[in-house]
Scaffold this motif. Sequence first.
Motif, mmCIF file in Angstrom:
data_model
loop_
_atom_site.group_PDB
_atom_site.id
_atom_site.type_symbol
_atom_site.label_atom_id
_atom_site.label_comp_id
_atom_site.label_asym_id
_atom_site.label_seq_id
_atom_site.Cartn_x
_atom_site.Cartn_y
_atom_site.Cartn_z
ATOM 1 N N MET A 1 0.827 -1.197 0.000
ATOM 2 C CA MET A 1 0.000 0.000 0.000
ATOM 3 C C MET A 1 0.865 1.253 0.000
ATOM 4 S SD MET A 1 -3.070 -1.162 2.647
ATOM 5 C CE MET A 1 -3.831 0.437 2.695
ATOM 6 N N SER A 2 1.925 1.219 0.778
ATOM 7 C CA SER A 2 2.813 2.369 0.839
ATOM 8 C C SER A 2 3.445 2.626 -0.529
ATOM 9 C CB SER A 2 3.896 2.131 1.892
ATOM 10 O OG SER A 2 4.736 3.253 1.981
ATOM 11 N N LYS A 3 3.887 1.571 -1.182
ATOM 12 C CA LYS A 3 4.490 1.702 -2.516
ATOM 13 C C LYS A 3 3.492 2.218 -3.539
ATOM 14 C CE LYS A 3 7.968 -1.850 -1.833
ATOM 15 N NZ LYS A 3 8.401 -3.214 -2.176
ATOM 16 N N ALA A 4 2.196 1.945 -3.324
ATOM 17 C CA ALA A 4 1.155 2.402 -4.244
ATOM 18 C C ALA A 4 0.744 3.846 -3.970
ATOM 19 C CB ALA A 4 -0.063 1.490 -4.154
ATOM 20 N N GLY A 5 1.297 4.455 -2.905
ATOM 21 C CA GLY A 5 1.024 5.853 -2.628
ATOM 22 C C GLY A 5 0.071 6.112 -1.474
ATOM 23 N N PHE A 6 -0.368 5.065 -0.795
ATOM 24 C CA PHE A 6 -1.220 5.282 0.366
ATOM 25 C C PHE A 6 -0.403 5.958 1.470
ATOM 26 C CE2 PHE A 6 -3.579 2.167 -1.909
ATOM 27 C CZ PHE A 6 -4.909 2.307 -1.529
ATOM 28 N N ILE A 7 -1.029 6.872 2.193
ATOM 29 C CA ILE A 7 -0.305 7.573 3.252
ATOM 30 C C ILE A 7 -0.860 7.293 4.644
ATOM 31 C CG2 ILE A 7 0.523 9.421 1.741
ATOM 32 C CD1 ILE A 7 -1.733 11.180 2.947
ATOM 33 N N GLU A 8 -2.085 6.742 4.736
ATOM 34 C CA GLU A 8 -2.683 6.480 6.039
ATOM 35 C C GLU A 8 -3.605 5.269 5.955
ATOM 36 O OE1 GLU A 8 -4.796 8.944 9.663
ATOM 37 O OE2 GLU A 8 -5.285 9.564 7.630
ATOM 38 N N MET A 42 5.933 0.247 10.254
ATOM 39 C CA MET A 42 7.213 -0.057 9.584
ATOM 40 C C MET A 42 7.171 0.311 8.103
ATOM 41 S SD MET A 42 8.626 -3.458 11.544
ATOM 42 C CE MET A 42 7.157 -4.438 11.313
ATOM 43 N N SER A 43 5.971 0.427 7.557
ATOM 44 C CA SER A 43 5.859 0.843 6.153
ATOM 45 C C SER A 43 5.964 2.353 6.006
ATOM 46 C CB SER A 43 4.518 0.371 5.572
ATOM 47 O OG SER A 43 3.470 1.193 6.065
ATOM 48 N N GLY A 44 5.882 3.077 7.144
ATOM 49 C CA GLY A 44 5.995 4.532 7.117
ATOM 50 C C GLY A 44 4.670 5.265 6.963
ATOM 51 N N MET A 45 3.575 4.539 6.902
ATOM 52 C CA MET A 45 2.273 5.195 6.744
ATOM 53 C C MET A 45 1.742 5.684 8.093
ATOM 54 S SD MET A 45 0.234 2.881 3.925
ATOM 55 C CE MET A 45 0.578 1.297 4.661
ATOM 56 N N LYS A 46 0.844 6.655 8.039
ATOM 57 C CA LYS A 46 0.126 7.086 9.233
ATOM 58 C C LYS A 46 -0.860 5.986 9.614
ATOM 59 C CE LYS A 46 0.209 12.044 8.344
ATOM 60 N NZ LYS A 46 -0.638 13.239 8.187
ATOM 61 N N TYR A 77 3.894 3.205 18.553
ATOM 62 C CA TYR A 77 3.938 3.749 17.196
ATOM 63 C C TYR A 77 4.929 4.903 17.108
ATOM 64 C CZ TYR A 77 2.018 3.998 12.527
ATOM 65 O OH TYR A 77 1.868 3.919 11.163
ATOM 66 N N GLU A 78 4.997 5.693 18.177
ATOM 67 C CA GLU A 78 5.948 6.798 18.213
ATOM 68 C C GLU A 78 7.376 6.288 18.087
ATOM 69 O OE1 GLU A 78 8.902 9.272 20.120
ATOM 70 O OE2 GLU A 78 7.967 7.624 21.204
ATOM 71 N N LYS A 79 7.671 5.149 18.715
ATOM 72 C CA LYS A 79 9.012 4.561 18.615
ATOM 73 C C LYS A 79 9.322 4.123 17.187
ATOM 74 C CE LYS A 79 8.916 2.781 23.324
ATOM 75 N NZ LYS A 79 8.754 1.567 24.135
ATOM 76 N N ILE A 80 8.316 3.661 16.478
ATOM 77 C CA ILE A 80 8.508 3.164 15.111
ATOM 78 C C ILE A 80 8.582 4.314 14.113
ATOM 79 C CG2 ILE A 80 7.467 1.792 13.250
ATOM 80 C CD1 ILE A 80 6.093 0.112 15.481
ATOM 81 N N PHE A 86 0.318 8.699 14.508
ATOM 82 C CA PHE A 86 -0.718 7.881 15.156
ATOM 83 C C PHE A 86 -1.891 8.780 15.504
ATOM 84 C CE2 PHE A 86 -3.053 6.220 18.744
ATOM 85 C CZ PHE A 86 -3.157 4.865 18.484
ATOM 86 N N SER A 87 -3.085 8.279 15.245
ATOM 87 C CA SER A 87 -4.286 8.986 15.644
ATOM 88 C C SER A 87 -5.347 7.945 15.995
ATOM 89 C CB SER A 87 -4.785 9.891 14.509
ATOM 90 O OG SER A 87 -5.882 10.666 14.956
ATOM 91 N N PHE A 88 -6.448 8.402 16.528
ATOM 92 C CA PHE A 88 -7.536 7.475 16.853
ATOM 93 C C PHE A 88 -8.863 8.206 16.800
ATOM 94 C CE2 PHE A 88 -6.686 9.538 20.843
ATOM 95 C CZ PHE A 88 -7.914 9.612 21.495
ATOM 96 N N ASP A 89 -9.919 7.426 16.699
ATOM 97 C CA ASP A 89 -11.269 7.937 16.759
ATOM 98 C C ASP A 89 -12.009 7.071 17.756
ATOM 99 O OD1 ASP A 89 -13.351 9.703 15.762
ATOM 100 O OD2 ASP A 89 -14.266 7.902 14.941
#
Length: 193
Positions: A1-8, A42-46, A77-80, A86-89
């Motif tokens: 997903m990250s490689k395809a351009g997904f950010i979150e 680890m993929s770097g996404m939000k 997540y902050e460590k990674i 990181f966010s939540f709802d």
Amino acid sequence: MSKAGFIEVLAGVESGSERILRYHLKGSSPEINTEAMRIIGMSGMKYKALTMLGHPGETLDDINLAKKWLLNAAKEYEKICGWGKFSFDLSLFQPFPGSPIWNKSKKNFDKFSDKFKWVYSTNRGEENNKICGPSKIYFNKIDFSNAPTFYKGKPGEYIVNIRTEEVSSEEFANLRDKIEKEVRGEIGLKSLI
């Protein structure tokens, strides 16, 4: 997903309680949700954890486990990835027409029937019922074309149409606000309240 351009990625974590996840919802666990979060990190996404209060049979202990999971997940997540990814709802449950809870509920002639006209009880077999404890949710079937209801709205103005054996509708609304404020404050997210 990250490689395809997904950010979150928004993930349906639902709860931090193993009892709620394993026996009432989807056979998941807090550990499975944490591992999925790590992989996304680890993929770097939000990452955004979608959680909810008001599951059938939910107790105050389950709600505290949801809060604990959010805090631990944010810190890990902050460590990674560093802060800010990181966010939540945190929403409140509301049965909708066509859902299993709506369709399989029964008229409530017992507990809380003065305020809640319908009851849904999970039946996961005798062994799971021993493990899970009470697994009912009391609610009102709302005509959504005429009466507003919110999964989350203005603090103090929520319309909460559910309760469990242990947690009242008022407590669900207050706990949602309290947890949202405390978790956001502790992990450095802007307060929504």
